[in-house]
Design a protein around this motif. Sequence first.
Motif, mmCIF file in Angstrom:
data_model
loop_
_atom_site.group_PDB
_atom_site.id
_atom_site.type_symbol
_atom_site.label_atom_id
_atom_site.label_comp_id
_atom_site.label_asym_id
_atom_site.label_seq_id
_atom_site.Cartn_x
_atom_site.Cartn_y
_atom_site.Cartn_z
ATOM 1 N N ASP A 37 0.824 -1.203 0.000
ATOM 2 C CA ASP A 37 0.000 0.000 0.000
ATOM 3 C C ASP A 37 0.866 1.266 0.000
ATOM 4 N N GLU A 38 1.936 1.226 0.791
ATOM 5 C CA GLU A 38 2.812 2.401 0.887
ATOM 6 C C GLU A 38 3.475 2.722 -0.452
ATOM 7 N N HIS A 39 3.887 1.672 -1.183
ATOM 8 C CA HIS A 39 4.617 1.886 -2.433
ATOM 9 C C HIS A 39 3.738 1.710 -3.671
ATOM 10 N N ASP A 40 2.441 1.587 -3.458
ATOM 11 C CA ASP A 40 1.482 1.475 -4.564
ATOM 12 C C ASP A 40 1.804 0.280 -5.466
ATOM 13 N N VAL A 41 2.056 -0.862 -4.827
ATOM 14 C CA VAL A 41 2.301 -2.111 -5.554
ATOM 15 C C VAL A 41 1.013 -2.919 -5.559
ATOM 16 N N ARG A 42 0.556 -3.276 -6.728
ATOM 17 C CA ARG A 42 -0.681 -4.055 -6.840
ATOM 18 C C ARG A 42 -0.378 -5.529 -6.615
ATOM 19 N N LEU A 43 -1.016 -6.109 -5.629
ATOM 20 C CA LEU A 43 -0.830 -7.514 -5.307
ATOM 21 C C LEU A 43 -2.011 -8.327 -5.809
ATOM 22 N N PRO A 44 -1.775 -9.542 -6.293
ATOM 23 C CA PRO A 44 -2.885 -10.413 -6.667
ATOM 24 C C PRO A 44 -3.629 -10.898 -5.433
ATOM 25 N N GLU A 45 -4.825 -11.381 -5.628
ATOM 26 C CA GLU A 45 -5.629 -11.852 -4.501
ATOM 27 C C GLU A 45 -4.936 -12.965 -3.730
ATOM 28 N N GLU A 81 15.595 1.569 2.335
ATOM 29 C CA GLU A 81 16.409 1.082 3.451
ATOM 30 C C GLU A 81 15.528 0.742 4.652
ATOM 31 N N ALA A 82 14.531 1.566 4.896
ATOM 32 C CA ALA A 82 13.639 1.322 6.032
ATOM 33 C C ALA A 82 12.882 0.006 5.868
ATOM 34 N N ASP A 83 12.520 -0.326 4.639
ATOM 35 C CA ASP A 83 11.813 -1.589 4.396
ATOM 36 C C ASP A 83 12.687 -2.781 4.770
ATOM 37 N N VAL A 84 13.946 -2.717 4.372
ATOM 38 C CA VAL A 84 14.885 -3.810 4.663
ATOM 39 C C VAL A 84 15.089 -3.940 6.167
ATOM 40 N N ARG A 85 15.247 -2.818 6.821
ATOM 41 C CA ARG A 85 15.458 -2.855 8.271
ATOM 42 C C ARG A 85 14.215 -3.399 8.982
ATOM 43 N N GLY A 103 20.969 0.432 -4.532
ATOM 44 C CA GLY A 103 22.340 0.907 -4.653
ATOM 45 C C GLY A 103 23.368 -0.086 -5.137
ATOM 46 N N GLY A 104 22.931 -1.250 -5.625
ATOM 47 C CA GLY A 104 23.880 -2.258 -6.083
ATOM 48 C C GLY A 104 24.083 -3.347 -5.047
ATOM 49 N N ILE A 105 24.712 -4.444 -5.469
ATOM 50 C CA ILE A 105 24.786 -5.602 -4.583
ATOM 51 C C ILE A 105 25.679 -5.366 -3.370
ATOM 52 N N THR A 106 26.732 -4.561 -3.519
ATOM 53 C CA THR A 106 27.598 -4.303 -2.367
ATOM 54 C C THR A 106 26.902 -3.407 -1.355
ATOM 55 N N ALA A 107 26.290 -2.345 -1.831
ATOM 56 C CA ALA A 107 25.566 -1.449 -0.917
ATOM 57 C C ALA A 107 24.416 -2.188 -0.239
ATOM 58 N N PHE A 108 23.729 -3.031 -0.996
ATOM 59 C CA PHE A 108 22.633 -3.784 -0.392
ATOM 60 C C PHE A 108 23.157 -4.735 0.683
ATOM 61 N N THR A 109 24.265 -5.402 0.410
ATOM 62 C CA THR A 109 24.826 -6.327 1.405
ATOM 63 C C THR A 109 25.262 -5.578 2.659
ATOM 64 N N ASP A 110 25.867 -4.404 2.486
ATOM 65 C CA ASP A 110 26.207 -3.571 3.650
ATOM 66 C C ASP A 110 24.963 -3.255 4.474
ATOM 67 N N LEU A 111 23.894 -2.894 3.777
ATOM 68 C CA LEU A 111 22.645 -2.553 4.462
ATOM 69 C C LEU A 111 22.099 -3.761 5.224
ATOM 70 N N VAL A 112 22.063 -4.902 4.577
ATOM 71 C CA VAL A 112 21.524 -6.115 5.211
ATOM 72 C C VAL A 112 22.326 -6.473 6.459
ATOM 73 N N LEU A 113 23.640 -6.406 6.360
ATOM 74 C CA LEU A 113 24.466 -6.775 7.507
ATOM 75 C C LEU A 113 24.300 -5.780 8.657
ATOM 76 N N ASP A 114 24.189 -4.499 8.341
ATOM 77 C CA ASP A 114 23.966 -3.508 9.393
ATOM 78 C C ASP A 114 22.603 -3.712 10.043
ATOM 79 N N ALA A 115 21.593 -3.964 9.201
ATOM 80 C CA ALA A 115 20.242 -4.193 9.726
ATOM 81 C C ALA A 115 20.181 -5.467 10.550
ATOM 82 N N ALA A 116 20.908 -6.495 10.119
ATOM 83 C CA ALA A 116 20.942 -7.747 10.874
ATOM 84 C C ALA A 116 21.576 -7.522 12.245
#
Length: 353
Positions: free
Chosen positions: A41-49, A84-88, A120-133
């Motif tokens: 809903d926040e990102h206006d993504v249409r989901l199937p039933e 980033e907030a979604d991942v966290r 931001g790319g696979i390295t930036a995403f991995t940094d984010l995931v590890l920080d969030a973890a």
Amino acid sequence: MSETTSTARHGARDLRALPKAHLHLHFTGSMRHSTLLDLADEHDVRLPEALREDWPPVLSAADEKGWFRFQRLYDLARSVLRTEADVRRLLLEAAQDEAAEGSGWLEIQVDPSGYGNRLGGITAFTDLVLDAAGQASTSTGVGVAIVIAANRTRHPLDARTLARLAVQYAGRGVVGFGLSNDERRGVISEFAPAFTIANRADLLSVPHGGELRGPDSAQACLDDLGAHRLGHGIRSAEDPALLDRIAAAGVTLEVCPASNVSLGVYATAADVPLRAVWSAGARVALGADDPLLFGSRLLDQYETARLVHGFEDAELAGLARGSIEGSAAPTDVRKRLLDGVDAWLASPPPPSE
């Protein structure tokens, strides 16, 4: 299946209080259904039933069409992770759910190439995931580690790129390298160079095998990829010699009963040969795989072992030990969890009603 039902009705110990580790959980698949709806809903993504009102979806991967539908739903769910907030939020809630079910250690599996284009790319995403973890672990007390997984439907050279990425973070939160997606696709031996890269950094080899394609894929994962654990591996029960080899080598089978049924590998929970692989002496770690799509979390897998397969408390404690012993948890965490398993089993069960 509720904890209250099994504990009160059977006079058995509370499975939520049983310390355990969770070794087979996919990143997007760990998302709470309520969070999926919020972010869509926040990102206006249409989901199937099938992901909104008719959840959990009716699935099968017995044929190519069925797998395509499963993958389409997974990709739609992944598309709500935009910031980033979604991942966290996802990682914090995953750790909270683990803590609520008695899991003290989580190894969550992710393919960064599926998220990097938005983050931001696979390295930036991995940094984010590890920080969030790390933040999720601090907040909940659940140790959270990362397994980077390649996609077997993509070119093996892509897997080498991901293996090198995983090596960059070895010892800094990444503990393993995996191979996921439809195991009927790709040639397992062609991914061996990627696993060689990861193994040189002492990362655990944790490919999927022995589910959709059968015991031959489990054997190839052992022979070609040096698997320390097998994602699923349940159909090794069809090859007694292979199962004996797995047991003798101490390879952990990450058995996910609910997903086996949801994907059409077995018709019912009773058909999953959990008792067979356990009786053969294989180390078993129960996993939930993708709760978002299967509607079943880790505790439900232990409930299934108890109520469907007749596992007594001593055997359930053995399953929990297998998950801890097969993990990459540090020595102090491992000892604390194993001591907790012993204490759980030593405690008196509640009286039967």
